[in-house]
Design an enzyme around this catalytic site. Structure first.
Site, PDB file in Angstrom:
ATOM      1  N   GLN A 108       5.727  -7.958  -0.638  1.00 27.21           N
ATOM      2  CA  GLN A 108       4.273  -7.837  -0.743  1.00 27.21           C
ATOM      3  C   GLN A 108       3.582  -8.816   0.195  1.00 27.21           C
ATOM      4  O   GLN A 108       2.364  -8.738   0.390  1.00 27.21           O
ATOM      5  CB  GLN A 108       3.828  -8.140  -2.175  1.00 27.21           C
ATOM      6  CG  GLN A 108       4.334  -7.171  -3.222  1.00 27.21           C
ATOM      7  CD  GLN A 108       3.983  -7.636  -4.622  1.00 27.21           C
ATOM      8  OE1 GLN A 108       4.781  -8.277  -5.296  1.00 27.21           O
ATOM      9  NE2 GLN A 108       2.773  -7.349  -5.063  1.00 27.21           N
ATOM     10  N   ASN A 109       4.336  -9.742   0.749  1.00 27.80           N
ATOM     11  CA  ASN A 109       3.757 -10.805   1.567  1.00 27.80           C
ATOM     12  C   ASN A 109       3.451 -10.315   2.978  1.00 27.80           C
ATOM     13  O   ASN A 109       4.102  -9.398   3.491  1.00 27.80           O
ATOM     14  CB  ASN A 109       4.703 -12.007   1.617  1.00 27.80           C
ATOM     15  CG  ASN A 109       4.952 -12.580   0.237  1.00 27.80           C
ATOM     16  OD1 ASN A 109       4.150 -12.406  -0.675  1.00 27.80           O
ATOM     17  ND2 ASN A 109       6.077 -13.256   0.060  1.00 27.80           N
ATOM     18  N   HIS A 143       2.497  -4.468   2.243  1.00 28.50           N
ATOM     19  CA  HIS A 143       1.076  -4.707   2.462  1.00 28.50           C
ATOM     20  C   HIS A 143       0.743  -5.097   3.895  1.00 28.50           C
ATOM     21  O   HIS A 143      -0.328  -5.634   4.160  1.00 28.50           O
ATOM     22  CB  HIS A 143       0.581  -5.783   1.490  1.00 28.50           C
ATOM     23  CG  HIS A 143       0.682  -5.364   0.052  1.00 28.50           C
ATOM     24  ND1 HIS A 143       0.768  -6.254  -0.997  1.00 28.50           N
ATOM     25  CD2 HIS A 143       0.727  -4.120  -0.505  1.00 28.50           C
ATOM     26  CE1 HIS A 143       0.860  -5.586  -2.137  1.00 28.50           C
ATOM     27  NE2 HIS A 143       0.842  -4.301  -1.870  1.00 28.50           N
ATOM     28  N   CYS A 175      -7.431  -1.965  15.359  1.00 29.38           N
ATOM     29  CA  CYS A 175      -8.789  -1.506  15.645  1.00 29.38           C
ATOM     30  C   CYS A 175      -9.024  -0.220  14.861  1.00 29.38           C
ATOM     31  O   CYS A 175      -8.319   0.779  15.061  1.00 29.38           O
ATOM     32  CB  CYS A 175      -8.994  -1.254  17.140  1.00 29.38           C
ATOM     33  SG  CYS A 175     -10.651  -0.592  17.511  1.00 29.38           S
ATOM     34  N   CYS A 220     -10.272   2.776  17.579  1.00 28.79           N
ATOM     35  CA  CYS A 220      -9.377   3.479  18.503  1.00 28.79           C
ATOM     36  C   CYS A 220      -7.927   3.524  18.028  1.00 28.79           C
ATOM     37  O   CYS A 220      -7.104   4.225  18.612  1.00 28.79           O
ATOM     38  CB  CYS A 220      -9.451   2.867  19.901  1.00 28.79           C
ATOM     39  SG  CYS A 220      -8.685   1.221  20.042  1.00 28.79           S
ATOM     40  N   CYS A 231     -12.868  -5.104  20.020  1.00 29.15           N
ATOM     41  CA  CYS A 231     -11.570  -4.573  20.425  1.00 29.15           C
ATOM     42  C   CYS A 231     -11.378  -4.734  21.935  1.00 29.15           C
ATOM     43  O   CYS A 231     -12.232  -4.300  22.718  1.00 29.15           O
ATOM     44  CB  CYS A 231     -11.480  -3.095  20.039  1.00 29.15           C
ATOM     45  SG  CYS A 231      -9.985  -2.274  20.650  1.00 29.15           S
ATOM     46  N   GLY A 269       9.235 -13.950  -7.361  1.00 33.55           N
ATOM     47  CA  GLY A 269       7.949 -14.568  -7.076  1.00 33.55           C
ATOM     48  C   GLY A 269       6.776 -13.630  -7.080  1.00 33.55           C
ATOM     49  O   GLY A 269       5.865 -13.771  -6.265  1.00 33.55           O
ATOM     50  N   SER A 315       3.917 -11.512  -9.761  1.00 32.81           N
ATOM     51  CA  SER A 315       3.408 -11.162 -11.081  1.00 32.81           C
ATOM     52  C   SER A 315       3.355  -9.648 -11.271  1.00 32.81           C
ATOM     53  O   SER A 315       3.141  -9.165 -12.379  1.00 32.81           O
ATOM     54  CB  SER A 315       1.995 -11.740 -11.270  1.00 32.81           C
ATOM     55  OG  SER A 315       1.096 -11.139 -10.347  1.00 32.81           O
TER      56      SER A 315
END
Length: 281
Positions: A105-106, A123, A131, A134, A182, A223, A225
Site C-alpha cells: 500500500q506504500n 496505491h 499529467c 495529456c 506539464c 504493518g 490496519s
C-alpha cells in the site's frame, strides 16, 4: 528470539512459511522505522486532519496549490528515506522462495530499493508524476526542480513531515505558490502518480493483486490496519478460500475477526530474525 517459548505465534508463522508460499501485503507500519510517518494510531483512528480527496484535487486549483506547496517540502525526505531491515528481510525471503511476492500500500518504493522484484504498488508511487491532461508520466525529481526554481521563497522553510510526502505547512506560505505545469503539454493538472482518497485503484493493478492472492497459499499482512478497502478485500478473498491469513501489526486491524494469527512485534525486529531462521534451513 524464535526459540523463546513465549513466542509460539512466531514459531507458528515460521512453520507456515516453511510449508506454504504466502503473498505479503505491506502497509505504512513497515516504513515508519525508515522515518516515514503512518496515518493511524493503534486503534486504527486517523491522525491529524482528513486527507485531500481526489475530487477536491481535481476540481479546485487552490487545493492543488496547497497540495504541491506542501509536497515540495515533503519530497526531499521521502527521496532520502532508506529501506530498513524489514524491507531487506522480505527481499531476501523472496529471493529464497519463502514468499510468493509482495503487494504494498506504500508509495515510497522502499521495497524496490531493498531488492524486491515485481512489487505490486496498490496505491502507486510518489516517485512519479502524472499529467491528467495529456497522460504523460514524469520523474518526480524533475518536477521538484521546476517547483524549486519557481518558488525560491519556500527553500529553507522547515515543515513537519506528514504521511505520504505531505507536510504541515502554515497556510500563509501557500498563497503565492506557483503550481508546476506539464513539461509536455503545459497543462495545469499534474498529479502525483498515487491513488488519492476517494479515487479507485487502477483496474489492472487491482486485478493483478487479487490474482496473486488467489494463486498463493496464504496472505501475510505487515504493518497495515487494513482500513483501506483495496487491501481489506484481499484479506476477505484469502479468508473465503479457506487459506491462512496472518498479520504482523500493532493494534487493531479491520480484518481482526478473519485472522488466523496475529503477532504484535515490531516488523523491523521480527522479520530479520524470521528471515535468518528460514534461510538457515
Amino acid at each position: 528470539m524464535l526459540d523463546n517459548p513465549s513466542l509460539a505465534p512466531v514459531a507458528a508463522l515460521r512453520t507456515l512459511l516453511t510449508e506454504k508460499r504466502f503473498m505479503v501485503l505491506t502497509g505504512a507500519g513497515i516504513s515508519t522505522p525508515s522515518g516515514i510517518p503512518d496515518y493511524r494510531d493503534s486503534d486504527g483512528v486517523r491522525r491529524g486532519k482528513a486527507p485531500m480527496m481526489f475530487t477536491e484535487f481535481l476540481t479546485l486549483p487552490d487545493s492543488r496549490r496547497r497540495y504541491w506547496a506542501r509536497a515540495m517540502l515533503g519530497w526531499p525526505r521521502i527521496r532520502k528515506a532508506q529501506p530498513n531491515p524489514a524491507h531487506f528481510s522480505l527481499a531476501a525471503m523472496q529471493r529464497a522462495g519463502h514468499i510468493a511476492g509482495l503487494i504494498t500500500q506504500n508509495v515510497d518504493t522502499l521495497h524496490d530499493q531493498a531488492g524486491s522484484h515485481d512489487v505490486i504498488e496498490l496505491h502507486g508511487s510518489l516517485h512519479r508524476v502524472l499529467c491528467l491532461d495529456c497522460g504523460e508520466r514524469f520523474d518526480r525529481a524533475a518536477i521538484q526542480l521546476l517547483m524549486e526554481a519557481d518558488n525560491h521563497y519556500l527553500l529553507g522553510v522547515d515543515a513537519v513531515q506528514a504521511p505520504d510526502g505531505d507536510t504541515l505547512l502554515d497556510a500563509a506560505f501557500e498563497a503565492n505558490f506557483q503550481i508546476p505545469n506539464c513539461p509536455r503539454c503545459d497543462g495545469e493538472r499534474l498529479k502525483p502518480d498515487v491513488v488519492f482518497f476517494g479515487e479507485n485503484v487502477a483496474a489492472p493493478t487491482a486485478a493483478k493483486a487479487m490474482a496473486s492472492v488467489e494463486q498463493a497459499d496464504g496472505l501475510l499482512v505487515i504493518g497495515s490496519s487494513l482500513m483501506a478497502y483495496s487491501a481489506f478485500r484481499l484479506c476477505k478473498a484469502i479468508n473465503a478460500q479457506g487459506k491462512p491469513l496472518v498479520a504482523i501489526n500493532f493494534g487493531k486491524t479491520r480484518a481482526d475477526e478473519l485472522l488466523d494469527l496475529k503477532i504484535e512485534i515490531s516488523c523491523d525486529v521480527l522479520l530479520p530474525e524470521l528471515a535468518a531462521s528460514l534461510l538457515s534451513t
